[in-house]
Scaffold this active site. Structure first.
Site, PDB file in Angstrom:
ATOM      1  N   ASP A  19      40.529  43.405  38.321  1.00 38.04           N
ATOM      2  CA  ASP A  19      40.612  44.382  39.089  1.00 38.04           C
ATOM      3  C   ASP A  19      39.935  45.748  38.616  1.00 38.04           C
ATOM      4  O   ASP A  19      40.017  45.957  37.286  1.00 38.04           O
ATOM      5  CB  ASP A  19      42.034  44.779  39.794  1.00 38.04           C
ATOM      6  CG  ASP A  19      42.109  45.836  40.988  1.00 38.04           C
ATOM      7  OD1 ASP A  19      40.958  45.879  41.572  1.00 38.04           O
ATOM      8  OD2 ASP A  19      42.890  46.216  41.421  1.00 38.04           O
ATOM      9  N   ASN A  67      38.459  39.896  50.521  1.00 39.86           N
ATOM     10  CA  ASN A  67      37.144  40.526  50.089  1.00 39.86           C
ATOM     11  C   ASN A  67      35.769  40.687  51.033  1.00 39.86           C
ATOM     12  O   ASN A  67      34.953  41.409  51.031  1.00 39.86           O
ATOM     13  CB  ASN A  67      36.564  40.004  48.838  1.00 39.86           C
ATOM     14  CG  ASN A  67      37.648  40.502  47.574  1.00 39.86           C
ATOM     15  OD1 ASN A  67      37.744  39.629  46.565  1.00 39.86           O
ATOM     16  ND2 ASN A  67      38.171  41.756  47.785  1.00 39.86           N
TER      17      ASN A  67
HETATM   18  C1  FPP Z   1      37.713  43.686  41.527  1.00 37.64           C
HETATM   19  O1  FPP Z   1      37.287  45.159  41.338  1.00 37.64           O
HETATM   20  C2  FPP Z   1      36.804  42.769  41.148  1.00 37.64           C
HETATM   21  C3  FPP Z   1      36.256  41.900  42.344  1.00 37.64           C
HETATM   22  C4  FPP Z   1      36.593  41.786  43.710  1.00 37.64           C
HETATM   23  C5  FPP Z   1      35.258  40.935  41.825  1.00 37.64           C
HETATM   24  C6  FPP Z   1      35.343  40.169  40.368  1.00 37.64           C
HETATM   25  C7  FPP Z   1      34.153  39.773  39.961  1.00 37.64           C
HETATM   26  C8  FPP Z   1      33.801  39.936  38.706  1.00 37.64           C
HETATM   27  C9  FPP Z   1      34.620  40.114  37.597  1.00 37.64           C
HETATM   28  C10 FPP Z   1      32.525  39.272  38.801  1.00 37.64           C
HETATM   29  C11 FPP Z   1      31.958  38.265  38.058  1.00 37.64           C
HETATM   30  C12 FPP Z   1      33.178  36.983  38.176  1.00 37.64           C
HETATM   31  C13 FPP Z   1      32.980  35.722  37.786  1.00 37.64           C
HETATM   32  C14 FPP Z   1      33.683  34.681  37.902  1.00 37.64           C
HETATM   33  C15 FPP Z   1      31.190  35.346  37.605  1.00 37.64           C
HETATM   34  P1  FPP Z   1      37.208  45.919  42.407  1.00 37.64           P
HETATM   35  O2  FPP Z   1      35.869  46.065  43.135  1.00 37.64           O
HETATM   36  O3  FPP Z   1      38.375  45.636  43.384  1.00 37.64           O
HETATM   37  O4  FPP Z   1      37.474  47.381  41.804  1.00 37.64           O
HETATM   38  P2  FPP Z   1      38.176  48.849  42.541  1.00 37.64           P
HETATM   39  O5  FPP Z   1      39.425  48.374  42.882  1.00 37.64           O
HETATM   40  O6  FPP Z   1      38.061  49.917  41.151  1.00 37.64           O
HETATM   41  O7  FPP Z   1      37.529  49.012  43.639  1.00 37.64           O
END
Ligand code: FPP
Length: 241
Positions: A19, A67
């Protein structure tokens, strides 16, 4: 740290809720996808770090069934990132001896991405150094629902009797049926929530909620969280002998 320093009481299966990519990017006045790209680099590093920490299984929450509610541009950007990630990293992961699996409902993902996922699973199916599981379009309630549907078919078609259903049988219908349960679940970026991740499998897991945003999750941070786990006393509901 080298493999010989591995704590035998350390976690064998670590599951991570990655996250904070969005917040990390926003703090730098960059678009959210920039944070996801930085996050993808940390996935590679986390896989590389596992053997020296004694972690055999690493399960990463990449995209949840919830998501899809994000903006269309973020969702399509993430899907493109997953496609590129597999195309770019497949050979490297294979060379590292990583066995890659995907969990989640892949039917709802685009066909090109599904084909790449199948390809990477097949390419790495005989590897055994680190078992990387990527949760993509994964939600624990969705997983249990799909498992229950398949189990109901087995009962309706008389291959299974209701009284034969116990927790092992139910677990064998989950997406994770070949994996041990996680010992440690880490969530980055400060929120103390599970967000529908591995609800059944993490019944006895230890949890670590850390403030670090995922793009700042260095091998040193990984090692320090694993070291804290080594000091904990796990009883699985029993009294200490
Ligand atoms: C959460 O951060 C992250 C995600 C929903 C996506 C996770 C994806 C990756 C780390 C990219 C690559 C992964 C692979 C396996 C290739 P957020 O967007 O919820 O952050 P925020 O809470 O600060 O908005």
């Amino acid at each position: 740290m080298s493999a010989k320093d591995v704590n035998p009481n350390g976690p064998k299966h670590v599951a991570i809720i990655m996250d904070g990519n969005g917040r990390w990017a926003t703090q730098r006045n960059r678009p959210r996808l920039f944070g996801h790209q930085a996050g993808a680099k940390r996935v590679r590093q986390a896989v590389e770090t596992c053997p020296s920490l004694g972690v055999k299984y690493l399960t990463m929450f990449a995209f949840s069934t919830e998501n899809w509610k994000r903006t269309q541009s973020e969702v399509s950007g993430l899907m493109a990132l997953f496609r590129r990630y597999i195309q770019r990293e497949a050979n490297y992961l294979h060379r590292l001896g990583t066995r890659v699996r995907f969990i989640g409902d892949r039917e709802k993902l685009d066909k090109k991405l599904q084909a790449l996922m199948d390809y990477l699973e097949k390419l790495t199916e005989n590897n055994d150094v680190t078992h990387l599981t990527i949760a993509l379009n994964y939600g624990a309630r969705d997983e249990v629902t799909r498992a229950t549907q398949r189990l109901a078919v087995e009962i309706a078609e008389k291959r299974l009797r209701p009284e034969q259903v116990n927790s092992e049988v139910l677990a064998s219908f989950l997406d994770t049926y070949v994996l041990p349960d996680p010992d440690l679940v880490i969530r980055t970026s400060g929120e103390a929530r599970i967000s529908n991740f591995l609800l059944w499998q993490s019944a006895y897991a230890e949890y670590e909620f850390i403030d670090t945003h995922w793009p700042d999750f260095t091998p040193e941070v990984f090692a320090s969280v694993v070291a804290r786990f080594g000091g904990r006393d796990r009883r699985f509901g029993a009294v200490k002998a």
